[in-house]
Design an enzyme around this catalytic site. Sequence first.
Site, mmCIF file in Angstrom:
data_model
loop_
_atom_site.group_PDB
_atom_site.id
_atom_site.type_symbol
_atom_site.label_atom_id
_atom_site.label_comp_id
_atom_site.label_asym_id
_atom_site.label_seq_id
_atom_site.Cartn_x
_atom_site.Cartn_y
_atom_site.Cartn_z
ATOM 1 N N PHE A 168 57.368 -62.988 -1.982
ATOM 2 C CA PHE A 168 58.705 -62.838 -2.326
ATOM 3 C C PHE A 168 59.468 -63.476 -1.294
ATOM 4 O O PHE A 168 60.452 -62.915 -0.802
ATOM 5 C CB PHE A 168 59.057 -61.476 -2.281
ATOM 6 C CG PHE A 168 58.408 -60.343 -3.181
ATOM 7 C CD1 PHE A 168 57.722 -61.006 -4.638
ATOM 8 C CD2 PHE A 168 57.914 -59.061 -2.871
ATOM 9 C CE1 PHE A 168 57.256 -60.212 -5.383
ATOM 10 C CE2 PHE A 168 57.390 -58.344 -3.728
ATOM 11 C CZ PHE A 168 57.045 -58.914 -4.868
ATOM 12 N N GLU A 253 71.433 -57.939 7.613
ATOM 13 C CA GLU A 253 70.909 -58.285 6.146
ATOM 14 C C GLU A 253 71.531 -57.243 5.154
ATOM 15 O O GLU A 253 71.844 -57.646 4.196
ATOM 16 C CB GLU A 253 69.457 -58.291 6.283
ATOM 17 C CG GLU A 253 68.942 -58.593 5.080
ATOM 18 C CD GLU A 253 67.286 -58.710 4.961
ATOM 19 O OE1 GLU A 253 66.747 -58.255 6.062
ATOM 20 O OE2 GLU A 253 66.722 -58.798 3.618
ATOM 21 N N GLY A 374 66.000 -56.289 0.807
ATOM 22 C CA GLY A 374 66.319 -55.871 2.130
ATOM 23 C C GLY A 374 66.192 -54.443 2.335
ATOM 24 O O GLY A 374 66.835 -53.977 3.113
ATOM 25 N N THR A 376 64.528 -50.962 -0.116
ATOM 26 C CA THR A 376 64.632 -50.251 -1.340
ATOM 27 C C THR A 376 65.846 -49.226 -1.314
ATOM 28 O O THR A 376 66.076 -48.412 -0.297
ATOM 29 C CB THR A 376 63.472 -49.925 -2.004
ATOM 30 O OG1 THR A 376 63.101 -48.679 -1.355
ATOM 31 C CG2 THR A 376 62.566 -50.746 -2.294
HETATM 32 C C1 LIG Z 1 64.198 -61.618 -4.907
HETATM 33 C C2 LIG Z 1 63.600 -61.166 -3.745
HETATM 34 C C3 LIG Z 1 63.776 -61.746 -2.651
HETATM 35 C C4 LIG Z 1 63.292 -61.303 -1.389
HETATM 36 N N1 LIG Z 1 63.208 -62.066 -0.278
HETATM 37 C C5 LIG Z 1 62.416 -61.932 0.847
HETATM 38 C C6 LIG Z 1 62.246 -62.811 1.848
HETATM 39 O O1 LIG Z 1 62.997 -63.799 1.989
HETATM 40 N N2 LIG Z 1 61.518 -62.344 2.789
HETATM 41 C C7 LIG Z 1 60.619 -61.175 2.933
HETATM 42 O O2 LIG Z 1 59.830 -61.021 3.820
HETATM 43 N N3 LIG Z 1 60.703 -60.322 1.694
HETATM 44 C C8 LIG Z 1 61.568 -60.471 0.996
HETATM 45 N N4 LIG Z 1 61.772 -59.813 -0.305
HETATM 46 C C9 LIG Z 1 60.775 -58.583 -0.425
HETATM 47 C C10 LIG Z 1 61.813 -57.362 -0.215
HETATM 48 O O3 LIG Z 1 62.342 -57.161 0.834
HETATM 49 C C11 LIG Z 1 60.526 -56.182 -0.870
HETATM 50 O O4 LIG Z 1 60.506 -56.390 -2.059
HETATM 51 C C12 LIG Z 1 61.390 -54.996 -0.513
HETATM 52 O O5 LIG Z 1 61.353 -54.612 0.929
HETATM 53 C C13 LIG Z 1 60.438 -53.732 -1.214
HETATM 54 O O6 LIG Z 1 59.216 -53.863 -0.803
HETATM 55 P P1 LIG Z 1 57.647 -53.818 -2.094
HETATM 56 O O7 LIG Z 1 58.267 -54.875 -3.064
HETATM 57 O O8 LIG Z 1 56.737 -54.050 -1.382
HETATM 58 O O9 LIG Z 1 58.017 -52.536 -2.656
HETATM 59 P P2 LIG Z 1 57.202 -51.220 -2.149
HETATM 60 O O10 LIG Z 1 57.441 -51.069 -0.835
HETATM 61 O O11 LIG Z 1 56.050 -51.342 -2.702
HETATM 62 O O12 LIG Z 1 58.084 -50.133 -3.244
HETATM 63 C C14 LIG Z 1 57.644 -49.468 -4.366
HETATM 64 C C15 LIG Z 1 58.292 -48.368 -4.824
HETATM 65 O O13 LIG Z 1 57.947 -47.331 -3.872
HETATM 66 C C16 LIG Z 1 59.090 -46.833 -3.048
HETATM 67 N N5 LIG Z 1 58.814 -46.681 -1.665
HETATM 68 C C17 LIG Z 1 58.046 -47.156 -0.846
HETATM 69 N N6 LIG Z 1 58.110 -46.472 0.254
HETATM 70 C C18 LIG Z 1 58.916 -45.228 0.122
HETATM 71 C C19 LIG Z 1 59.197 -44.241 0.960
HETATM 72 N N7 LIG Z 1 58.739 -43.969 2.219
HETATM 73 N N8 LIG Z 1 59.937 -43.407 0.180
HETATM 74 C C20 LIG Z 1 60.326 -43.461 -0.852
HETATM 75 N N9 LIG Z 1 59.868 -44.219 -1.712
HETATM 76 C C21 LIG Z 1 59.148 -45.412 -1.291
HETATM 77 C C22 LIG Z 1 60.107 -47.892 -3.182
HETATM 78 O O14 LIG Z 1 61.609 -47.267 -3.080
HETATM 79 C C23 LIG Z 1 59.876 -48.493 -4.482
HETATM 80 O O15 LIG Z 1 60.691 -47.815 -5.585
HETATM 81 C C24 LIG Z 1 62.388 -60.454 -1.466
HETATM 82 C C25 LIG Z 1 62.353 -59.553 -2.614
HETATM 83 C C26 LIG Z 1 63.011 -60.033 -3.816
HETATM 84 C C27 LIG Z 1 62.667 -59.131 -4.987
#
Ligand SMILES: Cc1cc2nc3c(=O)[nH]c(=O)nc-3n(C[C@H](O)[C@H](O)[C@H](O)COP(=O)(O)OP(=O)(O)OC[C@H]3O[C@@H](n4cnc5c(N)ncnc54)[C@H](O)[C@@H]3O)c2cc1C
Length: 391
Positions: A168, A253, A374, A376
């Site tokens: 991502f 951010e 940034g 969730t």
């Molecule tokens: C379009 C886009 C651009 C992005 N750009 C960048 C970038 O430039 N650089 C970069 O490094 N990243 C980037 N990201 C990544 C983004 O920061 C992550 O997608 C985000 O931090 C969530 O991580 P994940 O997708 O692994 O979801 P997960 O961490 O797997 O979460 C999945 C679900 O579980 C829930 N969850 C997880 N932990 C907890 C908790 N402790 N308590 C309650 N609920 C929880 C979350 O809220 C979510 O609903 C980007 C993402 C997107 C979609």
Amino acid sequence: MTTGLEALLDAPFEGDLDASHHMFRAACARFVRDEVAPHAHAWEEAEALPPDLWRRAADAGLLGPTFPQALGGGGGDVLHLVVSTEALVRGGSVGVAAGLGSLEIALPPVLHLGTPAQQAALVPPVLRGERVAALCVTEPGAGSDVAGVRTTARRAGDGWALSGSKLFVTSGVRADLLVVLARTGPDPHVGLSFFAVDKATPGVAVSRALQKTGWRASDTAELAFEDARLPADALLGPEGAAFGCLMQTFVRERLLLAAQGHAIAQVCLEDALAHARRREAFGRPIVGFQVVRHKLADMATRTLAAKAAVYRAAARLRDGACLPAEAAAVKNLAGDVARDVSHEAVQILGGMGYMRETRAERLSRDARLLSIGGGTREVMNEVIARALVDA
Ligand SMILES: Cc1cc2nc3c(=O)[nH]c(=O)nc-3n(C[C@H](O)[C@H](O)[C@H](O)COP(=O)(O)OP(=O)(O)OC[C@H]3O[C@@H](n4cnc5c(N)ncnc54)[C@H](O)[C@@H]3O)c2cc1C
């Protein structure tokens, strides 16, 4: 005719801005009117920005408005960034703001941790629009849980060998400079370090260009690092300093994303209002139906609230006072407002709201990202709850 309330919604919060912000706001508006708005739809469909857009944005002063002038930045404060974000979203594609703005999350580790020599080598070419920078934190197995990062940098000769993958990454396909979070030790937090990686390094590859729901004009990559050999000076700051740096930069951010949120709501409200005034049904403009009027009133109320919250938090960040939980709360508020106001705008536009050529359609998809990227919505609530309940 623009009413007093419409003018208020479009106006920045006067008390927070000085003449430099107003001049910058006008320059951003010109750039977006001439260089972005006419092409935003085509770029969204192509899922790519033209390669020379970064240089043209730099020439117009839009890249790095808050970075030190000595490094080629604008020398402004975070409110300059709020102002440019508002202008770019008005162009009708948050993907443009995200693509041009990937440097805003990639360069802070260089600024906070890099030596003057590293800063001088890495920052100016990005702010001149000659090189594109991307931040590589998230991995297939570690998103919200940053401490779960498994990409590893081990010492190899005088330098480092980098192995792992990142997911991502905004601007990751186009980027020349990758700022990569990697594990240099076993401790979940102090075992993490940042590296400045030239994308042309052997062993660094784009595994996939990802297709997205929104932010489509910006590219998003999965990247692979296979024993990529880095020079000793690729390490930014002391070994193990990355986690603390990352936590510091999250506030900025998250406020940037919140600014996207209130700007999405603002533009969607304007387009819904204009459509409701124009569109007739059952022999009268639909703006005469009380249901539509009250939808617009609620949209305006929530947009004002989100904007006020963003400006207040940004002014506090400028003054060094913004709390992490405050930024998290403002991000959730503005993200919810963007989601709901863009949804209602699509509804008011009717069938046209479902057509890709309208800003409301695009921005309603772009708004979906704000509860994920940034940090969730749920993780933001954890940050807020910890400050509220556990303090
Ligand atoms: C379009 C886009 C651009 C992005 N750009 C960048 C970038 O430039 N650089 C970069 O490094 N990243 C980037 N990201 C990544 C983004 O920061 C992550 O997608 C985000 O931090 C969530 O991580 P994940 O997708 O692994 O979801 P997960 O961490 O797997 O979460 C999945 C679900 O579980 C829930 N969850 C997880 N932990 C907890 C908790 N402790 N308590 C309650 N609920 C929880 C979350 O809220 C979510 O609903 C980007 C993402 C997107 C979609």
